[in-house]
Design a protein around this motif. Structure first.
Motif, PDB file in Angstrom:
ATOM      1  N   ALA A  86      37.864  35.144  36.010  1.00 32.11           N
ATOM      2  CA  ALA A  86      36.683  35.428  35.189  1.00 32.11           C
ATOM      3  C   ALA A  86      36.610  36.915  34.866  1.00 32.11           C
ATOM      4  O   ALA A  86      36.272  37.308  33.734  1.00 32.11           O
ATOM      5  N   GLU A  87      36.946  37.760  35.852  1.00 32.75           N
ATOM      6  CA  GLU A  87      36.903  39.206  35.619  1.00 32.75           C
ATOM      7  C   GLU A  87      38.015  39.636  34.660  1.00 32.75           C
ATOM      8  O   GLU A  87      37.834  40.542  33.849  1.00 32.75           O
ATOM      9  N   VAL A  88      39.173  38.980  34.751  1.00 32.92           N
ATOM     10  CA  VAL A  88      40.254  39.261  33.804  1.00 32.92           C
ATOM     11  C   VAL A  88      39.794  38.946  32.386  1.00 32.92           C
ATOM     12  O   VAL A  88      40.066  39.710  31.445  1.00 32.92           O
ATOM     13  N   GLU A  89      39.101  37.828  32.203  1.00 32.48           N
ATOM     14  CA  GLU A  89      38.590  37.476  30.875  1.00 32.48           C
ATOM     15  C   GLU A  89      37.610  38.533  30.355  1.00 32.48           C
ATOM     16  O   GLU A  89      37.632  38.895  29.178  1.00 32.48           O
ATOM     17  N   ARG A  90      36.760  39.047  31.240  1.00 36.30           N
ATOM     18  CA  ARG A  90      35.822  40.098  30.819  1.00 36.30           C
ATOM     19  C   ARG A  90      36.576  41.361  30.428  1.00 36.30           C
ATOM     20  O   ARG A  90      36.203  42.055  29.472  1.00 36.30           O
ATOM     21  N   MET A  91      37.608  41.679  31.185  1.00 38.31           N
ATOM     22  CA  MET A  91      38.419  42.850  30.853  1.00 38.31           C
ATOM     23  C   MET A  91      39.095  42.673  29.497  1.00 38.31           C
ATOM     24  O   MET A  91      39.130  43.597  28.675  1.00 38.31           O
ATOM     25  N   LEU A  92      39.589  41.477  29.219  1.00 40.22           N
ATOM     26  CA  LEU A  92      40.239  41.207  27.933  1.00 40.22           C
ATOM     27  C   LEU A  92      39.224  41.271  26.793  1.00 40.22           C
ATOM     28  O   LEU A  92      39.557  41.727  25.687  1.00 40.22           O
ATOM     29  N   SER A 152      34.195  45.480  40.355  1.00 45.59           N
ATOM     30  CA  SER A 152      35.606  45.111  40.246  1.00 45.59           C
ATOM     31  C   SER A 152      36.417  46.364  39.949  1.00 45.59           C
ATOM     32  O   SER A 152      35.920  47.312  39.337  1.00 45.59           O
ATOM     33  N   VAL A 153      37.670  46.378  40.410  1.00 46.47           N
ATOM     34  CA  VAL A 153      38.513  47.568  40.291  1.00 46.47           C
ATOM     35  C   VAL A 153      39.715  47.254  39.398  1.00 46.47           C
ATOM     36  O   VAL A 153      40.419  46.255  39.615  1.00 46.47           O
ATOM     37  N   LEU A 154      39.948  48.110  38.407  1.00 48.83           N
ATOM     38  CA  LEU A 154      41.107  47.991  37.532  1.00 48.83           C
ATOM     39  C   LEU A 154      42.069  49.139  37.812  1.00 48.83           C
ATOM     40  O   LEU A 154      41.664  50.301  37.877  1.00 48.83           O
ATOM     41  N   ASP A 155      43.339  48.809  37.968  1.00 49.29           N
ATOM     42  CA  ASP A 155      44.393  49.817  38.035  1.00 49.29           C
ATOM     43  C   ASP A 155      45.180  49.729  36.732  1.00 49.29           C
ATOM     44  O   ASP A 155      45.950  48.779  36.525  1.00 49.29           O
ATOM     45  N   VAL A 156      44.970  50.683  35.852  1.00 49.02           N
ATOM     46  CA  VAL A 156      45.577  50.659  34.519  1.00 49.02           C
ATOM     47  C   VAL A 156      46.865  51.470  34.555  1.00 49.02           C
ATOM     48  O   VAL A 156      46.853  52.693  34.699  1.00 49.02           O
ATOM     49  N   HIS A 157      48.000  50.782  34.421  1.00 43.35           N
ATOM     50  CA  HIS A 157      49.312  51.423  34.429  1.00 43.35           C
ATOM     51  C   HIS A 157      49.770  51.676  32.994  1.00 43.35           C
ATOM     52  O   HIS A 157      49.527  50.856  32.108  1.00 43.35           O
ATOM     53  N   HIS A 158      50.470  52.781  32.804  1.00 44.43           N
ATOM     54  CA  HIS A 158      51.119  53.020  31.512  1.00 44.43           C
ATOM     55  C   HIS A 158      52.639  53.055  31.656  1.00 44.43           C
ATOM     56  O   HIS A 158      53.357  53.022  30.658  1.00 44.43           O
ATOM     57  N   THR A 159      53.131  53.125  32.877  1.00 39.20           N
ATOM     58  CA  THR A 159      54.548  52.923  33.189  1.00 39.20           C
ATOM     59  C   THR A 159      54.603  52.171  34.511  1.00 39.20           C
ATOM     60  O   THR A 159      53.587  52.026  35.208  1.00 39.20           O
ATOM     61  N   LEU A 160      55.790  51.697  34.880  1.00 39.18           N
ATOM     62  CA  LEU A 160      55.937  50.965  36.134  1.00 39.18           C
ATOM     63  C   LEU A 160      56.395  51.846  37.285  1.00 39.18           C
ATOM     64  O   LEU A 160      56.500  51.389  38.422  1.00 39.18           O
ATOM     65  N   SER A 161      56.668  53.102  37.001  1.00 41.79           N
ATOM     66  CA  SER A 161      57.011  54.067  38.041  1.00 41.79           C
ATOM     67  C   SER A 161      56.529  55.433  37.579  1.00 41.79           C
ATOM     68  O   SER A 161      56.460  55.700  36.370  1.00 41.79           O
ATOM     69  N   PRO A 212      41.727  54.731  39.604  1.00 39.44           N
ATOM     70  CA  PRO A 212      41.097  53.401  39.623  1.00 39.44           C
ATOM     71  C   PRO A 212      39.759  53.403  38.888  1.00 39.44           C
ATOM     72  O   PRO A 212      38.949  54.317  39.045  1.00 39.44           O
ATOM     73  N   LEU A 213      39.546  52.390  38.064  1.00 39.73           N
ATOM     74  CA  LEU A 213      38.302  52.236  37.320  1.00 39.73           C
ATOM     75  C   LEU A 213      37.459  51.157  37.993  1.00 39.73           C
ATOM     76  O   LEU A 213      37.933  50.027  38.203  1.00 39.73           O
ATOM     77  N   VAL A 214      36.226  51.486  38.329  1.00 43.05           N
ATOM     78  CA  VAL A 214      35.337  50.573  39.045  1.00 43.05           C
ATOM     79  C   VAL A 214      34.191  50.176  38.134  1.00 43.05           C
ATOM     80  O   VAL A 214      33.558  51.042  37.504  1.00 43.05           O
ATOM     81  N   HIS A 215      33.900  48.869  38.057  1.00 44.15           N
ATOM     82  CA  HIS A 215      32.810  48.421  37.189  1.00 44.15           C
ATOM     83  C   HIS A 215      31.475  48.842  37.796  1.00 44.15           C
ATOM     84  O   HIS A 215      31.244  48.694  39.005  1.00 44.15           O
ATOM     85  N   ALA A 216      30.606  49.339  36.959  1.00 40.32           N
ATOM     86  CA  ALA A 216      29.353  49.927  37.428  1.00 40.32           C
ATOM     87  C   ALA A 216      28.447  48.915  38.127  1.00 40.32           C
ATOM     88  O   ALA A 216      27.698  49.281  39.042  1.00 40.32           O
ATOM     89  N   ALA A 236      48.620  38.685  37.735  1.00 44.10           N
ATOM     90  CA  ALA A 236      49.671  37.980  36.992  1.00 44.10           C
ATOM     91  C   ALA A 236      49.998  36.643  37.650  1.00 44.10           C
ATOM     92  O   ALA A 236      50.215  35.640  36.966  1.00 44.10           O
ATOM     93  N   TYR A 237      50.038  36.620  38.982  1.00 44.01           N
ATOM     94  CA  TYR A 237      50.315  35.361  39.672  1.00 44.01           C
ATOM     95  C   TYR A 237      49.235  34.327  39.343  1.00 44.01           C
ATOM     96  O   TYR A 237      49.531  33.161  39.074  1.00 44.01           O
ATOM     97  N   ALA A 238      47.968  34.774  39.384  1.00 40.60           N
ATOM     98  CA  ALA A 238      46.858  33.853  39.131  1.00 40.60           C
ATOM     99  C   ALA A 238      46.862  33.366  37.686  1.00 40.60           C
ATOM    100  O   ALA A 238      46.755  32.164  37.409  1.00 40.60           O
ATOM    101  N   ALA A 239      46.987  34.295  36.733  1.00 39.34           N
ATOM    102  CA  ALA A 239      46.958  33.919  35.317  1.00 39.34           C
ATOM    103  C   ALA A 239      48.179  33.104  34.922  1.00 39.34           C
ATOM    104  O   ALA A 239      48.108  32.264  34.014  1.00 39.34           O
ATOM    105  N   GLY A 240      49.307  33.360  35.582  1.00 38.84           N
ATOM    106  CA  GLY A 240      50.539  32.655  35.255  1.00 38.84           C
ATOM    107  C   GLY A 240      50.730  31.364  35.999  1.00 38.84           C
ATOM    108  O   GLY A 240      51.731  30.666  35.791  1.00 38.84           O
TER     109      GLY A 240
END
Length: 368
Positions: A80-86, A171-180, A163-167, A103-107
């Motif tokens: 549900a939180e992924v849907e809100r993020m999308l 919920s906490v989002l880790d937004v990556h722009h590269t994998l390393s 880390p971005l935390v919803h006010a 990814a495991y959950a959505a996939g």
């Protein structure tokens, strides 16, 4: 008392064989240790799948039943939180790639079953990072206050935003722009991973192909500087490899992707630990090929250190060398992430900040 980690791994990999051999005292050690590694719901799930949950004594069984309910609720809440993020990202037109637990959950992966995790990880193109960050902030996700140095650290040297935390929902989002990290010794071509991903959730998000899920988890675990959930991550990889390993071509693909992404070393380490702890049925020829691509022996001193570190952080679960192993692996992880010319000033600054904070007097009237 038996090795508690071995008992947890036995319940996960050989539940029918293991469950009947545990004494009540061993169950009393297993329950908190499995909870500490976020594996308690998966232990219950594996016993349930094997049809032997009823064989667990009443006391431990109550903990397993509660953990199963918690994991089921957690999965619903995460999606549900992924849907809100999308929804928040929809105006940008960016299709993010979900990583790890999300990814495991959505996939619909087997590695999502009985899995608990705290953050939602996603990968977005670096050139769209500003738009993504602005859209998420508008959606209620905010970063904690950062001083100028920390802001620079994340935006210039790290592979993700703070880390971005919803006010309100926290919920906490880790937004990556590269994998390393851009300055790390390990370079992963995220373009290859994105190109091979598949769409989920009505085409609104991507998830990595299963082979890349294994590789990303291995790379994350064996280059990290924290290990409390390491045993859970190994269990994730074990379940992924068991799910797809019935097809010999999949093993070929996994080894090939590791070579092309430069991840043969962490994959070889994952093979070794998963085989030893869970009996993961990795074909011998795949291990030999990966060892050749990695250019190293199958078991090294680093593997021994991880064996001591990847244990529940509870008395009776760790070895006499666990603390020293974690310290050495912490240093190794930092050296992999940043070159010495950047790392030494960074650690010096962090150390000075810690000392300064320790010396700073408490505000008047504050109580412990």
């Amino acid at each position: 008392m038996s090795d508690v980690r071995a008992l947890i791994c036995g319940l996960l990999a050989r539940p029918q064989e293991t469950v009947g051999r545990l004494s009540l005292a061993e169950w009393e050690a297993v329950i908190p240790a499995a909870r500490a590694t976020r594996l308690l719901p998966r232990v219950g799930l594996c016993l349930q799948e094997a049809g032997c949950l009823e064989a667990v004594p009443a006391g431990p069984r109550r903990h397993l039943d509660a953990a199963l309910l918690l994991a089921a609720r957690h999965r619903i809440d995460v999606l549900a939180e992924v849907e809100r993020m999308l929804d928040a990202l929809a105006p940008t037109g960016v299709t993010p790639m979900l990583l790890k637990g999300a990814a495991y959950a959505a996939g619909g992966m087997a590695s999502a079953d009985g899995r608990l995790f705290g953050d939602i990880d996603l990968l977005v193109p670096r050139d769209r990072l500003g738009e993504v960050e602005q859209a998420l902030r508008a959606g209620g996700w905010v970063a904690s206050h950062l001083d100028p140095y920390d802001f620079l650290y994340y935006h210039r040297w790290m592979h993700q935003l703070p880390p971005l935390v919803h006010a309100s929902r926290e919920s906490v989002l880790d937004v990556h722009h590269t994998l390393s990290p851009p300055v790390s010794r390990l370079k992963v071509d995220e373009g290859m991973v994105l190109a091979a991903g598949r769409t989920v959730l009505g085409g609104r998000a991507l998830v990595p192909m299963p082979a890349d899920m294994v590789l990303h988890s291995a790379a994350h675990l064996f280059t990290d500087t924290e290990f409390p959930n390491g045993l859970r991550d190994l269990s994730d990889m074990d379940r992924l490899m068991r799910s797809f390993g019935h097809d010999p071509a999949w093993w070929e693909l996994l080894a090939l992707r590791a070579r092309h992404l430069g991840l043969s070393v962490p994959l070889l380490m994952a093979f070794g630990h998963c085989r030893r702890l869970f009996g993961t049925p990795v074909p011998e020829y795949v291990v030999a090929r990966t060892a050749k691509d990695a250019g190293r022996r199958r078991r090294t001193v680093t593997d021994v250190l991880f064996d001591h570190a990847l244990r529940p952080a509870l008395p009776g679960c760790r070895t006499a060398f666990s603390g020293s192993a974690e310290t050495l692996l912490l240093l190794r992880g930092h050296l992999l992430r940043m070159p010495p010319a950047l790392l030494v000033p960074h650690l010096a600054r962090k150390g000075l900040r810690s000392v300064t904070g320790w010396l700073r007097p408490e505000p008047p009237g504050r109580t412990a």
